[in-house]
Motif scaffolding. Sequence first.
Motif, PDB file in Angstrom:
ATOM      1  N   ALA A  86       5.071   4.965   2.102  1.00 15.85           N
ATOM      2  CA  ALA A  86       6.307   3.422   0.424  1.00 15.85           C
ATOM      3  C   ALA A  86       5.005   4.699   0.214  1.00 15.85           C
ATOM      4  CB  ALA A  86       5.021   2.508   0.920  1.00 15.85           C
ATOM      5  N   ALA A  87       5.260   4.805  -1.270  1.00 17.94           N
ATOM      6  CA  ALA A  87       4.742   5.803  -2.138  1.00 17.94           C
ATOM      7  C   ALA A  87       4.640   5.407  -3.296  1.00 17.94           C
ATOM      8  CB  ALA A  87       5.368   7.671  -1.779  1.00 17.94           C
ATOM      9  N   ASN A  88       4.043   5.682  -4.419  1.00 11.07           N
ATOM     10  CA  ASN A  88       4.266   5.720  -5.352  1.00 11.07           C
ATOM     11  C   ASN A  88       5.284   7.223  -6.094  1.00 11.07           C
ATOM     12  OD1 ASN A  88       3.892   6.227  -8.668  1.00 11.07           O
ATOM     13  ND2 ASN A  88       1.416   5.391  -7.456  1.00 11.07           N
ATOM     14  N   VAL A  89       6.330   6.751  -7.195  1.00 14.70           N
ATOM     15  CA  VAL A  89       7.631   8.040  -6.835  1.00 14.70           C
ATOM     16  C   VAL A  89       6.447   9.485  -7.354  1.00 14.70           C
ATOM     17  CG1 VAL A  89       9.473   8.376  -8.842  1.00 14.70           C
ATOM     18  CG2 VAL A  89       9.395   6.523  -7.529  1.00 14.70           C
ATOM     19  N   GLU A  90       5.536   8.876  -7.849  1.00 16.70           N
ATOM     20  CA  GLU A  90       4.434  10.644  -8.294  1.00 16.70           C
ATOM     21  C   GLU A  90       4.415  11.342  -6.644  1.00 16.70           C
ATOM     22  OE1 GLU A  90       4.214   7.858  -9.931  1.00 16.70           O
ATOM     23  OE2 GLU A  90       3.506   7.982 -12.040  1.00 16.70           O
ATOM     24  N   ILE A 126       0.983  -0.809   0.144  1.00 16.52           N
ATOM     25  CA  ILE A 126       0.171  -0.023  -0.242  1.00 16.52           C
ATOM     26  C   ILE A 126       0.967   1.430  -0.008  1.00 16.52           C
ATOM     27  CG2 ILE A 126      -1.651   0.647   0.980  1.00 16.52           C
ATOM     28  CD1 ILE A 126      -2.217  -1.387   3.056  1.00 16.52           C
ATOM     29  N   VAL A 127       0.783   1.904  -1.069  1.00 16.50           N
ATOM     30  CA  VAL A 127       1.307   2.869  -1.369  1.00 16.50           C
ATOM     31  C   VAL A 127       0.266   4.552  -0.748  1.00 16.50           C
ATOM     32  CG1 VAL A 127       3.523   1.724  -2.174  1.00 16.50           C
ATOM     33  CG2 VAL A 127       1.695   3.222  -3.706  1.00 16.50           C
ATOM     34  N   LYS A 128       1.510   6.026  -0.535  1.00 16.39           N
ATOM     35  CA  LYS A 128       1.579   7.038  -0.850  1.00 16.39           C
ATOM     36  C   LYS A 128       0.661   7.234  -2.522  1.00 16.39           C
ATOM     37  CE  LYS A 128       2.507  11.407   1.092  1.00 16.39           C
ATOM     38  NZ  LYS A 128       2.890  12.098   0.326  1.00 16.39           N
ATOM     39  N   ALA A 129      -0.396   8.405  -3.103  1.00 17.56           N
ATOM     40  CA  ALA A 129      -0.202   8.361  -3.976  1.00 17.56           C
ATOM     41  C   ALA A 129      -0.735   9.891  -4.189  1.00 17.56           C
ATOM     42  CB  ALA A 129      -1.705   7.167  -4.685  1.00 17.56           C
ATOM     43  N   GLN A 130      -0.498  10.671  -5.606  1.00  8.91           N
ATOM     44  CA  GLN A 130      -1.288  11.252  -5.757  1.00  8.91           C
ATOM     45  C   GLN A 130      -1.949  11.387  -6.015  1.00  8.91           C
ATOM     46  OE1 GLN A 130      -0.555  14.055  -8.427  1.00  8.91           O
ATOM     47  NE2 GLN A 130       1.064  15.372  -7.752  1.00  8.91           N
ATOM     48  N   ALA A 131      -3.151  11.950  -5.876  1.00  9.17           N
ATOM     49  CA  ALA A 131      -4.477  12.271  -6.264  1.00  9.17           C
ATOM     50  C   ALA A 131      -4.978  12.399  -7.892  1.00  9.17           C
ATOM     51  CB  ALA A 131      -5.385  13.567  -5.444  1.00  9.17           C
ATOM     52  N   GLY A 132      -3.798  12.997  -8.748  1.00 10.79           N
ATOM     53  CA  GLY A 132      -4.119  13.503  -9.917  1.00 10.79           C
ATOM     54  C   GLY A 132      -5.636  13.909 -10.516  1.00 10.79           C
ATOM     55  N   ALA A 133      -5.871  13.930 -10.902  1.00  6.08           N
ATOM     56  CA  ALA A 133      -6.882  14.580 -12.098  1.00  6.08           C
ATOM     57  C   ALA A 133      -8.144  14.624 -10.739  1.00  6.08           C
ATOM     58  CB  ALA A 133      -7.470  14.369 -12.912  1.00  6.08           C
ATOM     59  N   MET A 134      -8.199  13.435 -10.343  1.00  5.72           N
ATOM     60  CA  MET A 134      -8.929  13.071  -9.454  1.00  5.72           C
ATOM     61  C   MET A 134      -9.614  13.926  -8.585  1.00  5.72           C
ATOM     62  SD  MET A 134     -11.265  10.055  -9.708  1.00  5.72           S
ATOM     63  CE  MET A 134     -10.632   8.945 -11.081  1.00  5.72           C
TER      64      MET A 134
END
Lengths: 593, 593
Positions: free
Chosen positions: B232-236, B196-204
Amino acid sequence: MILRMSTLFVRTLRDDPADAEVPSHKLLVRAGYIRRSAPGIYTWLPLGLRVLRKVEQIIRDEMDAIGAQELLFPALLPRAPYDASGRWTEYGDGIFRLKDRKGDDYLLGPTHEEMFTLVVKDLYSSYKDLPLSIYQIQTKYRDEARPRAGVLRGREFVMKDSYSFDVDDAGLQASYEKHRDAYIRIFDKLGFEYVIVKAQAGAMGGSKSEEFLARLAVGEDTYVRCSRCDYAANVEAVDTPAPAPASYDGLPAAHAEQTPDTPTIDTLVAHLDEAYPRSDGRAWTAADTLKNVVFSVRHPDGRTEAVAVGLPGDREVDTKRLEAELGEGVVFEPLTEAEFAARPTLTKGYIGPGALGEDKPAGVRYLLDPRVVEGTRWVTGADVHGSHVLDLVAGRDFTGDGTIDVGEVRDGDPCPVCGASDGGVLESARGIEMGHIFQLGRKFADALDLKVLDENGKLVTVTMGSYGIGPSRAVAAIAEGTLDEQGLCWPRHVAPADVHLVATGKDEAVFAAAERIATELHAQGVEVLYDDRPKVSPGVKFKDAEIIGVPTIVVVGRNLAEGTVEVRDRRTGEREEVAAEHVVDHVVRVVRA
Amino acid sequence: MILRMSTLFVRTLRDDPADAEVPSHKLLVRAGYIRRSAPGIYTWLPLGLRVLRKVEQIIRDEMDAIGAQELLFPALLPRAPYDASGRWTEYGDGIFRLKDRKGDDYLLGPTHEEMFTLVVKDLYSSYKDLPLSIYQIQTKYRDEARPRAGVLRGREFVMKDSYSFDVDDAGLQASYEKHRDAYIRIFDKLGFEYVIVKAQAGAMGGSKSEEFLARLAVGEDTYVRCSRCDYAANVEAVDTPAPAPASYDGLPAAHAEQTPDTPTIDTLVAHLDEAYPRSDGRAWTAADTLKNVVFSVRHPDGRTEAVAVGLPGDREVDTKRLEAELGEGVVFEPLTEAEFAARPTLTKGYIGPGALGEDKPAGVRYLLDPRVVEGTRWVTGADVHGSHVLDLVAGRDFTGDGTIDVGEVRDGDPCPVCGASDGGVLESARGIEMGHIFQLGRKFADALDLKVLDENGKLVTVTMGSYGIGPSRAVAAIAEGTLDEQGLCWPRHVAPADVHLVATGKDEAVFAAAERIATELHAQGVEVLYDDRPKVSPGVKFKDAEIIGVPTIVVVGRNLAEGTVEVRDRRTGEREEVAAEHVVDHVVRVVRA
């Protein structure tokens, strides 16, 4: 899982939706089963989805039972296979087309004959692999000109489509019969009145085809059945029995007569009676005249032509039958004034066989009603303003370029099967197409080159059947066929729950007892919709139960003090007081009956 | 239903499909689970559909368990709601758009935030109706530029998307945690390694967002985790820790110096060491320089601008991170020669803060890396060919128009959580996004005006969460994460059958025994795939069983004469001879273990 009205994503509405005309459409919206997202495009709310899934599962079980195997095709399909079959064009405006980011053409699948043909071609190569029946339950798309009645005729809908693959005609016949039997079991289980009718194959090509129609007054399809035998057919598929050809020896020669101001059949018949009374004293009727109606026809490939239909003057051309005869994607309209002007040999109101035919100057293809057989005698236009020909005999004085059976079908017309022998006549009724089974034959296998090696090592083209049922349409049709004044009224096997349990009043003991009943029923595998809302009046709860239409309603209320609860049958309205300690067993028996 | 290889619609292939690079893609095609219909668009054959349905059911069960309610939206959606949210434009080329016969605009839904928001607005009006979680398992569409690896990244795919609706932030947090827990149970049950990684919300839009990634080398997503803590995180989504601002009292004044022929960081560093050695003897490094990279940016609404990123010279701009920061639908490329020419104050290779900023003549928006905090000292371009400025201090000599965190993330970078305190460092790995949970907040509710009355009778905007898993992608990811040299190797809960029963040889007693075992297993609820083909060699049957990958293989063959059959574990290869009369009980135990 116990469904609870306190949390269920549903709201019953008092008012009919503005765009709804058909009762089932109104009720499915008002009872919280479906919501409109766009014209002909609907969202299934939790209650609606439960019914839809049950319908699908009934269909799936019967498909599996005949050895059909489920798979799943995409809805977004490449153009090429539909070009190969010709349907990319034939569908006209009836399908959704789109381009991807590269500019390649796609369509949203209206039906998947091409794709199934290709996957079998991809995997199979020998007669030993056949017979095969495969199916999917999948979302389909048609860009209907007039989406109608909610999910009854939607633009996005669910369809079970299956296809059979056989090496020879006998195999196809067997696969067809298997599907037909399965369809009968499905429709029996769905629980509404239906009729199986002979159908027109339409754009599908192929030969034998039958429809399963729901018998509903709101239906768009008119079908006819015989008053004597078991003949039933979609109006598009009725074959008019042709009289036997007669000899024309001894008939008088054709003669043109002045018939001023008789551009219509009625005026003509009146004039004939006055000016040319028949020797035997019988009055002239419209059926003695031959009417020629000219259409401008545009084919899907862009080709246009003029087509005349010659038929007895007492019948109109049935445009639905004409549409079915001409094939999907063909557009037609009565010949315009400009087109008449461009064909000076056609005299409007007085057109006769003399000006019609592909070999005549006007170049109009001339197709005759099956009743216009050799030896029949007609009054028809003389191709001169104010003049008709009498005693014009088919086969002697004129012939057409072919036959077309598109005259209106009327109650009382002779049955094509037993009309001549037993005097059976047709009577019409309305219905909705719920299922359609086709013997496609080799149309798609030819177009997409699906061949297998036969026993002798020779390549043979596979013969196919195609079998469709629309589960989403079935939900609407079942609703329509079973609803009553109070609301929806589901047949047992497709209801969103087995029991609608209502707790009334404010007494905690009532809610505790209802909760216990819900839990025990659930433990026995009974699907419970439990109205556990604490602050809603009994009247509102009963109204909700009635409009939602679960077949059995159990009311736990003030009679609990005397140790009883009420069990109601939603359809009959019958009520029964049952001892609270036996109600679970009682309901289980009712549900499993 | 016993699946029989003699009739099952499947063919195993010896050769890899030409377009397949990823092992699971090759095997899913070769083992007869899926077939390509168009780029990124696949058909699910019977075996594949069974796995897909099992994955869906595991997800459905967990959604139901947290009280989420299933409904079903159409895939063909009207444009208006997506205009209201801005996503009609933001999605750029990434969605399929089409027109109906009337010319109205539609899209094929890539995700359904707008539609769910509208249906809740339609039905609900009070805080008492909330919280609500609703979901669907439905076909979605994205016009991927590079559809890839079969169903791993398709253009038509199945998605479970759920949405939560709450009246306040605490409610959203609770709904989010419920979904997060359900997702953990789902992924545990699906049976493959994930993180499970932290993510960027992006267009959402929205704030908190986490991804569930399958840990797979073929993955397209790079994520990082901390060597010490559980970060843990997505590189973005990696947030570069900013150093504390420092005082610049006493720092030398900035001074421009000749640095001929130093258009790159390497040439500059070499020149600095030679021409301007530091007083403390330390060598210059790329990290001492400030690199300014200028991009031409086009927004979805057509607006264009030039944006400069200023970041330490030892880092490249990570274009994926830049893409995520700029938002969906934004297109960018390095400034072209023509654009440079149009901005004469920009000196290519020697661009410095002096020429950058919205208020400067070139009009370039200047965004700085988080490391460029007040008091940091840099060597950077002097905006004159062959010249750089030394001792340029951030905050004293220059400021940017804002901050942007798009520098590449490298193994060994300090952990944003514990790097400063405990010295944790990041390490990278590859994965595939399998699930994504978002706290959307009020973005869609604002855009579509979803409000309810709160306890005080005041209208408040609802706050939403959005939670997605792709079952079709999950099938590929599970396949990829579990396959071995011999073929597919399914985890128990998603396998297309429980047991692959193989009858070998030609002995009728063997086939009779196998048939009996199949029937008895089936009666006990065990799903049996029975290889009953009479004329196929044992070698071919074993190879098929291995590539198809059912977890337990039972072989009835020559040992039957001694009263035993063989039970194999597909994964470990362990084999056990079991007395024929006990094999059913034995297998039931294995299957239920």
